[in-house]
Design an enzyme around this catalytic site. Structure first.
Site, mmCIF file in Angstrom:
data_model
loop_
_atom_site.group_PDB
_atom_site.id
_atom_site.type_symbol
_atom_site.label_atom_id
_atom_site.label_comp_id
_atom_site.label_asym_id
_atom_site.label_seq_id
_atom_site.Cartn_x
_atom_site.Cartn_y
_atom_site.Cartn_z
ATOM 1 N N PRO A 9 -7.866 56.471 61.148
ATOM 2 C CA PRO A 9 -9.118 55.924 62.090
ATOM 3 C C PRO A 9 -8.925 56.084 63.437
ATOM 4 C CG PRO A 9 -8.247 54.265 60.976
ATOM 5 C CD PRO A 9 -7.582 55.586 60.437
ATOM 6 N N ASN A 10 -10.017 56.477 64.171
ATOM 7 C CA ASN A 10 -10.367 56.585 65.659
ATOM 8 C C ASN A 10 -9.326 57.523 66.375
ATOM 9 O OD1 ASN A 10 -12.117 54.349 65.565
ATOM 10 N ND2 ASN A 10 -10.115 53.151 65.116
ATOM 11 N N ARG A 17 -11.335 57.252 73.600
ATOM 12 C CA ARG A 17 -10.597 55.957 73.723
ATOM 13 C C ARG A 17 -9.378 55.495 74.335
ATOM 14 N NH1 ARG A 17 -6.567 55.629 68.207
ATOM 15 N NH2 ARG A 17 -7.136 53.468 68.589
ATOM 16 N N TYR A 22 -3.798 56.409 75.290
ATOM 17 C CA TYR A 22 -3.787 57.619 74.399
ATOM 18 C C TYR A 22 -3.781 59.047 75.195
ATOM 19 C CZ TYR A 22 -4.337 53.933 70.858
ATOM 20 O OH TYR A 22 -3.948 52.872 69.943
ATOM 21 N N ASN A 73 -0.418 60.502 61.081
ATOM 22 C CA ASN A 73 -0.713 59.245 62.178
ATOM 23 C C ASN A 73 -1.624 58.193 61.465
ATOM 24 O OD1 ASN A 73 -1.184 57.451 64.084
ATOM 25 N ND2 ASN A 73 -1.560 59.013 65.617
ATOM 26 N N ALA A 76 -4.623 52.701 62.746
ATOM 27 C CA ALA A 76 -4.430 51.069 62.459
ATOM 28 C C ALA A 76 -3.877 50.828 61.144
ATOM 29 C CB ALA A 76 -5.639 50.546 62.569
ATOM 30 N N GLU A 97 6.058 60.102 60.500
ATOM 31 C CA GLU A 97 5.049 59.196 60.939
ATOM 32 C C GLU A 97 5.072 59.236 62.366
ATOM 33 O OE1 GLU A 97 4.096 55.284 59.202
ATOM 34 O OE2 GLU A 97 4.455 54.503 61.163
ATOM 35 N N HIS A 99 3.069 58.260 66.155
ATOM 36 C CA HIS A 99 2.226 57.435 66.873
ATOM 37 C C HIS A 99 2.289 57.989 68.179
ATOM 38 C CE1 HIS A 99 1.653 54.760 63.703
ATOM 39 N NE2 HIS A 99 2.938 54.694 63.485
ATOM 40 N N ARG A 106 3.867 47.420 72.683
ATOM 41 C CA ARG A 106 2.473 46.840 72.578
ATOM 42 C C ARG A 106 2.349 45.498 71.889
ATOM 43 N NH1 ARG A 106 -1.466 51.501 70.793
ATOM 44 N NH2 ARG A 106 -3.040 49.976 71.839
HETATM 45 C C1 DQA Z 1 -1.692 54.754 66.938
HETATM 46 C C2 DQA Z 1 -1.075 53.153 67.091
HETATM 47 C C3 DQA Z 1 -1.716 52.315 66.274
HETATM 48 O O1 DQA Z 1 -1.313 50.959 66.517
HETATM 49 C C4 DQA Z 1 -3.480 52.507 66.458
HETATM 50 O O2 DQA Z 1 -4.080 51.371 65.787
HETATM 51 C C5 DQA Z 1 -3.880 53.404 66.611
HETATM 52 C C6 DQA Z 1 -3.191 54.868 67.173
HETATM 53 C C7 DQA Z 1 -1.045 55.704 67.829
HETATM 54 O O3 DQA Z 1 -1.146 56.954 67.701
HETATM 55 O O4 DQA Z 1 -0.379 55.220 68.850
HETATM 56 O O5 DQA Z 1 -5.152 53.843 66.258
HETATM 57 O O6 DQA Z 1 -1.339 54.942 65.664
#
Ligand code: DQA
Length: 145
Positions: A9-10, A17, A22, A73, A76, A97, A99, A106
């Site tokens: 998501p996102n 964002r 990011y 990735n 959340a 994985e 990020h 954080r």
């Molecule tokens: C994320 C880190 C997560 O905590 C966050 O919810 C994201 C992006 C990252 O790529 O840094 O949406 O996965």
């Protein structure tokens, strides 16, 4: 070698964002960049994204028998999706994985990944280059070195 890159998501809102966290690169630009990097490494990639947990589970399940590696990735969902953990365990495809941000520097809740136990490892904090690192990591893993 075929790698499926799954974004949660996102991630489709990259470049919009929280740019200080990011970065400025849009999701579309990131996909183009990863395609170029995959070509250089002579591997095939397919990139998917969903904001829906069950769709991410479907992507993982559908990778079974078709891909040699997964880069995920979970965004959340990293922090609470047992369904994604179970799907990764179920298919048994080597997974990394990723990020974009450093989740360990954080908020406290971001330090916990429930999905990483089903992965070879985690790359966090290197921006979108983390996906390239994951590709190289999977290529090396596959080579048995
Ligand atoms: C994320 C880190 C997560 O905590 C966050 O919810 C994201 C992006 C990252 O790529 O840094 O949406 O996965």
């Amino acid at each position: 070698m075929k790698i499926l890159i799954i974004n949660g998501p996102n991630i489709n809102f990259l470049g919009i964002r929280e740019k200080s966290i990011y970065g400025n690169t849009t999701y579309k630009k990131m996909c183009e960049y990863l395609e170029e990097e995959a070509k250089k490494s002579e591997i095939n990639i397919n990139i998917v994204q969903s904001n829906v947990e069950g769709e991410l589970v479907d992507y993982i399940q559908n990778a079974y028998g078709k891909y040699d590696g997964i880069i995920i990735n979970p965004a959340a969902y990293t922090h609470y999706s047992i369904a994604i953990l179970d799907a990764l365990k179920a298919v048994g495809i080597p997974a990394v994985e990723v990020h974009i941000s450093n989740v360990h520097s954080r908020e406290e809740f971001r330090k916990k990944s429930v999905t990483v136990p089903a992965c070879i490892g985690q790359i966090s904090g290197f921006g979108i280059y983390g996906y390239v690192m994951a590709m190289k990591g999977l290529i090396n893993y596959n080579s048995g070195v």
